[in-house]
Scaffold this motif. Structure first.
Motif, mmCIF file in Angstrom:
data_model
loop_
_atom_site.group_PDB
_atom_site.id
_atom_site.type_symbol
_atom_site.label_atom_id
_atom_site.label_comp_id
_atom_site.label_asym_id
_atom_site.label_seq_id
_atom_site.Cartn_x
_atom_site.Cartn_y
_atom_site.Cartn_z
ATOM 1 N N UNK A 1 -13.696 -31.494 11.594
ATOM 2 C CA UNK A 1 -14.989 -31.671 12.237
ATOM 3 C C UNK A 1 -15.778 -30.379 12.096
ATOM 4 N N UNK A 2 -17.063 -30.461 12.326
ATOM 5 C CA UNK A 2 -17.925 -29.280 12.243
ATOM 6 C C UNK A 2 -17.423 -28.202 13.194
ATOM 7 N N UNK A 3 -17.355 -26.973 12.694
ATOM 8 C CA UNK A 3 -16.921 -25.837 13.503
ATOM 9 C C UNK A 3 -15.437 -25.545 13.429
ATOM 10 N N UNK A 4 -14.650 -26.448 12.859
ATOM 11 C CA UNK A 4 -13.207 -26.235 12.758
ATOM 12 C C UNK A 4 -12.888 -25.106 11.782
ATOM 13 N N UNK A 5 -11.912 -24.289 12.146
ATOM 14 C CA UNK A 5 -11.345 -23.294 11.238
ATOM 15 C C UNK A 5 -9.979 -23.841 10.835
ATOM 16 N N UNK A 6 -9.773 -23.987 9.535
ATOM 17 C CA UNK A 6 -8.614 -24.721 9.036
ATOM 18 C C UNK A 6 -7.907 -23.996 7.908
ATOM 19 N N UNK A 7 -6.628 -24.312 7.763
ATOM 20 C CA UNK A 7 -5.911 -23.988 6.538
ATOM 21 C C UNK A 7 -6.084 -25.208 5.638
ATOM 22 N N UNK A 8 -6.567 -24.991 4.431
ATOM 23 C CA UNK A 8 -6.781 -26.071 3.467
ATOM 24 C C UNK A 8 -5.739 -25.935 2.361
ATOM 25 N N UNK A 9 -4.926 -26.966 2.195
ATOM 26 C CA UNK A 9 -3.889 -26.973 1.167
ATOM 27 C C UNK A 9 -4.342 -27.839 0.000
ATOM 28 N N UNK A 10 -3.943 -27.438 -1.209
ATOM 29 C CA UNK A 10 -4.381 -28.109 -2.430
ATOM 30 C C UNK A 10 -3.184 -28.634 -3.222
ATOM 31 N N UNK A 11 -3.447 -29.659 -4.040
ATOM 32 C CA UNK A 11 -2.412 -30.128 -4.953
ATOM 33 C C UNK A 11 -2.405 -29.257 -6.204
ATOM 34 N N UNK A 12 -1.570 -29.572 -7.147
ATOM 35 C CA UNK A 12 -1.456 -28.727 -8.341
ATOM 36 C C UNK A 12 -2.692 -28.754 -9.232
ATOM 37 N N UNK A 13 -3.602 -29.701 -8.961
ATOM 38 C CA UNK A 13 -4.850 -29.797 -9.718
ATOM 39 C C UNK A 13 -6.024 -29.133 -8.997
ATOM 40 N N UNK A 14 -5.742 -28.507 -7.857
ATOM 41 C CA UNK A 14 -6.779 -27.825 -7.101
ATOM 42 C C UNK A 14 -7.591 -28.726 -6.186
ATOM 43 N N UNK A 15 -7.108 -29.948 -5.952
ATOM 44 C CA UNK A 15 -7.791 -30.888 -5.060
ATOM 45 C C UNK A 15 -7.223 -30.748 -3.654
ATOM 46 N N UNK A 16 -8.085 -30.776 -2.620
ATOM 47 C CA UNK A 16 -7.579 -30.651 -1.247
ATOM 48 C C UNK A 16 -6.722 -31.859 -0.874
ATOM 49 N N UNK A 17 -5.594 -31.584 -0.199
ATOM 50 C CA UNK A 17 -4.698 -32.669 0.200
ATOM 51 C C UNK A 17 -4.368 -32.662 1.692
ATOM 52 N N UNK A 18 -4.580 -31.529 2.354
ATOM 53 C CA UNK A 18 -4.222 -31.465 3.771
ATOM 54 C C UNK A 18 -5.003 -30.363 4.461
ATOM 55 N N UNK A 19 -5.357 -30.623 5.734
ATOM 56 C CA UNK A 19 -6.016 -29.639 6.591
ATOM 57 C C UNK A 19 -5.145 -29.433 7.823
ATOM 58 N N UNK A 20 -4.971 -28.180 8.213
ATOM 59 C CA UNK A 20 -4.198 -27.838 9.402
ATOM 60 C C UNK A 20 -5.039 -26.862 10.216
ATOM 61 N N UNK A 21 -5.233 -27.124 11.524
ATOM 62 C CA UNK A 21 -5.990 -26.175 12.337
ATOM 63 C C UNK A 21 -5.382 -24.769 12.250
ATOM 64 N N UNK A 22 -6.237 -23.777 12.095
ATOM 65 C CA UNK A 22 -5.811 -22.387 11.970
ATOM 66 C C UNK A 22 -5.822 -21.744 13.340
ATOM 67 N N UNK A 23 -4.719 -21.118 13.699
ATOM 68 C CA UNK A 23 -4.586 -20.511 15.024
ATOM 69 C C UNK A 23 -5.121 -19.089 15.074
ATOM 70 N N UNK A 24 -5.330 -18.451 13.934
ATOM 71 C CA UNK A 24 -5.953 -17.147 13.912
ATOM 72 C C UNK A 24 -5.019 -15.957 13.942
ATOM 73 N N UNK A 25 -3.773 -16.143 14.308
ATOM 74 C CA UNK A 25 -2.866 -15.001 14.384
ATOM 75 C C UNK A 25 -1.674 -15.176 13.457
ATOM 76 N N UNK A 26 -1.802 -16.024 12.482
ATOM 77 C CA UNK A 26 -0.674 -16.344 11.621
ATOM 78 C C UNK A 26 -0.518 -15.396 10.452
ATOM 79 N N UNK A 27 -1.510 -14.525 10.197
ATOM 80 C CA UNK A 27 -1.430 -13.615 9.050
ATOM 81 C C UNK A 27 -1.533 -12.187 9.517
#
Length: 85
Positions: free
Chosen positions: A59-85
């Motif tokens: 949704x608008x305003x979400x901060x997410x981790x965006x995962x891609x397939x081997x062709x560079x296409x998005x396949x999954x979104x996971x909410x980003x907690x901000x302290x994972x890196x």
């Protein structure tokens, strides 16, 4: 995987030149980029079929981790907690 912020989205529905019907959602986002001063922006498309398989729908305003397939296409979104890196 990229960390993105969804800044908007819109329904996409049209018929391609080859006659195939394209239905889905176009997401607009910003993200940090090592070659950019400030933030870069972009857009990505997901078909309605792929969206139905998602465990989380952005949704608008979400901060997410965006995962891609081997062709560079998005396949999954996971909410980003901000302290994972």
């Amino acid at each position: 995987m990229d960390i993105i912020t969804i800044i908007g989205y819109r329904d996409t529905n049209f018929t391609a030149q080859d006659g195939n019907k394209i239905v889905g959602t176009t997401y607009f986002f910003t993200m940090a980029d090592e070659h950019t001063i400030g933030l870069m922006s972009g857009k990505l498309f997901m078909s309605s079929e792929k969206i139905q398989k998602l465990s989380y729908i952005p949704r608008q305003g979400d901060v997410l981790k965006c995962y891609y397939d081997r062709y560079g296409k998005p396949v999954e979104f996971v909410p980003y907690e901000g302290d994972e890196f």
